[in-house]
Design an enzyme around this catalytic site. Sequence first.
Site, short mmCIF file in Angstrom:
data_model
loop_
_atom_site.label_atom_id
_atom_site.label_comp_id
_atom_site.label_asym_id
_atom_site.label_seq_id
_atom_site.Cartn_x
_atom_site.Cartn_y
_atom_site.Cartn_z
N GLU A 119 53.89 -29.27 -61.54
CA GLU A 119 54.94 -29.53 -60.54
C GLU A 119 54.60 -29.00 -59.15
O GLU A 119 55.08 -29.52 -58.14
CB GLU A 119 56.28 -28.96 -61.01
CG GLU A 119 56.90 -29.71 -62.18
CD GLU A 119 56.40 -29.22 -63.54
OE1 GLU A 119 55.44 -28.42 -63.58
OE2 GLU A 119 57.00 -29.63 -64.56
N PHE A 154 68.21 -23.33 -73.23
CA PHE A 154 66.77 -23.61 -73.23
C PHE A 154 66.36 -24.26 -71.90
O PHE A 154 66.98 -25.21 -71.44
CB PHE A 154 66.41 -24.54 -74.40
CG PHE A 154 64.95 -24.91 -74.41
CD1 PHE A 154 63.97 -23.95 -74.60
CD2 PHE A 154 64.57 -26.23 -74.20
CE1 PHE A 154 62.63 -24.29 -74.58
CE2 PHE A 154 63.22 -26.58 -74.18
CZ PHE A 154 62.25 -25.61 -74.38
N GLN A 155 65.31 -23.76 -71.30
CA GLN A 155 64.78 -24.23 -70.01
C GLN A 155 65.81 -24.19 -68.90
O GLN A 155 65.82 -25.02 -68.01
CB GLN A 155 64.18 -25.64 -70.16
CG GLN A 155 62.90 -25.63 -70.99
CD GLN A 155 62.07 -26.89 -70.84
OE1 GLN A 155 62.59 -27.96 -70.60
NE2 GLN A 155 60.76 -26.75 -70.99
N LYS A 181 72.34 -32.24 -66.40
CA LYS A 181 72.04 -33.39 -67.24
C LYS A 181 73.28 -34.26 -67.44
O LYS A 181 73.21 -35.49 -67.39
CB LYS A 181 71.51 -32.89 -68.60
CG LYS A 181 70.90 -34.00 -69.42
CD LYS A 181 70.16 -33.44 -70.64
CE LYS A 181 69.47 -34.56 -71.40
NZ LYS A 181 68.69 -34.05 -72.54
N MET A 238 37.14 -16.21 -47.50
CA MET A 238 37.86 -15.50 -46.43
C MET A 238 38.16 -14.07 -46.84
O MET A 238 38.08 -13.15 -46.03
CB MET A 238 39.15 -16.26 -46.08
CG MET A 238 39.87 -15.69 -44.87
SD MET A 238 38.85 -15.67 -43.38
CE MET A 238 39.26 -17.25 -42.65
#
Lengths: 196, 588
Positions: free
Chosen positions: B66, B128-129, B178, B490
Amino acid sequence: MLHTFVAYVEDLPGVLTRVASLFRRLNININSLTVGRSEREGLSRLTLVCEASAEAGHRIRASLFKLENVVDVDDIAQAPAVTRELALIKVAASAQNRSQIFDLVDVFRARIVDLTSESLMIELTGVESKIEGLIEILREADTKILELCRSGKMTMRRGHHTSSVLKAMGAQPEGDAEEYDAPGKATRKGKAIELE
Amino acid sequence: MGSEAKSQASNAHLTTPTRLTGAEILWATLVGEGVTDVFGYPGGAILPAYDALRKFPIRHVLVRHEQGAAHMADGYARASGKVGVAVATSGPGATNLVTGIATAMLDSIPMVCITGNVSSKVLGTDAFQEVDITGVTLPVTKHNFLVSRAEDLAAALRHAFQIARSGRPGPVLVDITKDAQQATAIFDFEAAKPRPYRPHPMLSVKESGLEQAAQLIREAKRPVILAGHGVIESCAMEQVRTLAERAEIPVGLTLLGLGGFPASHPLNLGMMGMHGEAWVNHAIQEADLLIACGMRFDDRVTGSTSTYALKAKKIHIEVDPAEINKNIKADVALVGDLAEVLEQLLPRISGRDGSAWLKTIASMKGEVAVRDIKNLPDSGHLYAAHVMHDLWRITGGDAIVVTDVGQHQMWEAQYFHHEKPRTLITSGGLGTMGFALPAAIGAKMACRDKEVWVIAGDGGFQMTAAELATIVQEKIKINIAIINNGYLGMVRQWQEFFYERNYEATPLVSPDFVKLADAHGIAARAVHTRGEVEDAVNEARSTPGPFLLNFMVEKEDSVYPMIPAGNALHEMIRRPGRDPLEERADDR
């Protein structure tokens, strides 16, 4: 210096977090914060007091305005304004020492709002120093403070012109006019005069 | 359904109020806002939305992580000026977006992120999640929304687009439960229009300020224009150029400002700041007037603020009032849209002779050129500077270059000369390693007919290398140049300069990038000497599919000049006077 911001914010979930988060990010402690309904439908009015550098005031106000739910912000600073705080103080008091507390309450123009055989509750409104004063005197008098609840400060500019009226008239709240053109020179005129 | 039929069917929703599911409202609103491409990754809490996607004329790019989705949306926005859109599921999907959102926030990139969340009934139960993503992203978004009812969705999304693209742009997140995606509501695109945009109440461009600015410009002996990202965001390229030419004022650019003023223009001084050329930084320190246009005096631009341009008055033209006097005190602040402010300022500026000042700066330039690695003879070694210079030369400077973060990013800024806006895409503010590859995919999706080059270090490339598969799946042509020096370059450079060459955790083992590309079905080749560069770049350009070039460059090369963090702008570590091409034991 002590900054007092008055803001109108939308009355929605999470708005207070957004305001508070801005101060958290700057590592500024909020000394006092009061929120409640305002005269404007759907908007809450909050008074937020914090300690920050003189220059920070402009940036905090500008950053508050960047929050989508903030509608109006005024930095009261040293402008003439009325500031009040409400305190509820529950002290241990029996028949023996009650009258002594009644006298103090009278002097401070406070009120007794609850009384039992062992305790009483004092309601006091005023500026911070007045509230601190009564608490100090009570402590010196060996009165046991059982509970103390303070509302935090509420502030309103003096005079007919509110900050939003000033804005509608095309003027800016005091101090702003100079802020952009001459940084550092932006001194605030006027000193708060407290009329009881 | 053909794409035309698809688009007609979905456009009907925009004109006639219709009962739709929240999922359909989501896509219909995006279509109404002009979205044609989104970057995302499905999951449980966003599945209803994905289920409805096929009905709408929107191309979905499946990412591999993501973070990639957020960077792609970001790159898409930077390349096109449109709002980029990323989609993710709840919990880990949403938190994986955060780095990408913060990247967009720090660089003021218009972006809308859509996340699914658990059903409203179980919000706050550690389902969940489940993660409080509006809480997590609060400080790194311009604003965010939690939508738990289908009927609120269209208005929230339209408001999100308005916020993302207005004023100083930035990312906005819309978190949709949802059940809100599954429920139905009447969709009325027009009625969901957000309230009229309210400009920041502290914008202030006063007649007196404009007059004061004009007078400062008229009277200045040694003025410099500092052009930032705002020049591009405000489309003020013409106005800045007119100001510079009319008053003969040289222009220094910030990293994100590159492309906002043509590199070939005689008044262009190039990039200023930590890795800016000596003449730019000296010019700023010697200046008696700085005209800051759409920039925020970032610490990488100013060095120590207490010693910054002490002889100069400052005019600050900026759209965000919170930037005024934040880092550097302005003598005159013109707070508003840059293009509009300059339109008001320009009529007050007449011809001015700046030749003496330009001559002083030109003499500083001559001294620098002899130290420049680009001007040294080819010794068979490969320097990153050569690669950048050759890439610029061969592509004619016409490509969109998307860089990662680190040494190669600074070399790109120094040696690839950008003539046009939106041809350099780079993470300036947050400095996000792993940005280049996904952002380039976004840029290519936005500008299908443009040549797109990724330039990344071997370290940053590995952070998001999984997106190579995305390129293949989406069948897009991107050229990738890995500047491979076997170090986190760097950081190694900082260790060399400031930590007594204690190269702790900077030597880096990488896979064989040519084989890695091959495993993805991407053509690739390694380049070891300068002599091979031109042929390799041409091969990459002429190959129809994506191409990866692994440039094996000098291992311990450093970016010069460099202002150590916290030093004054004129206290630079200059390019070494000795021949930097001398042989060393660890050379190949």
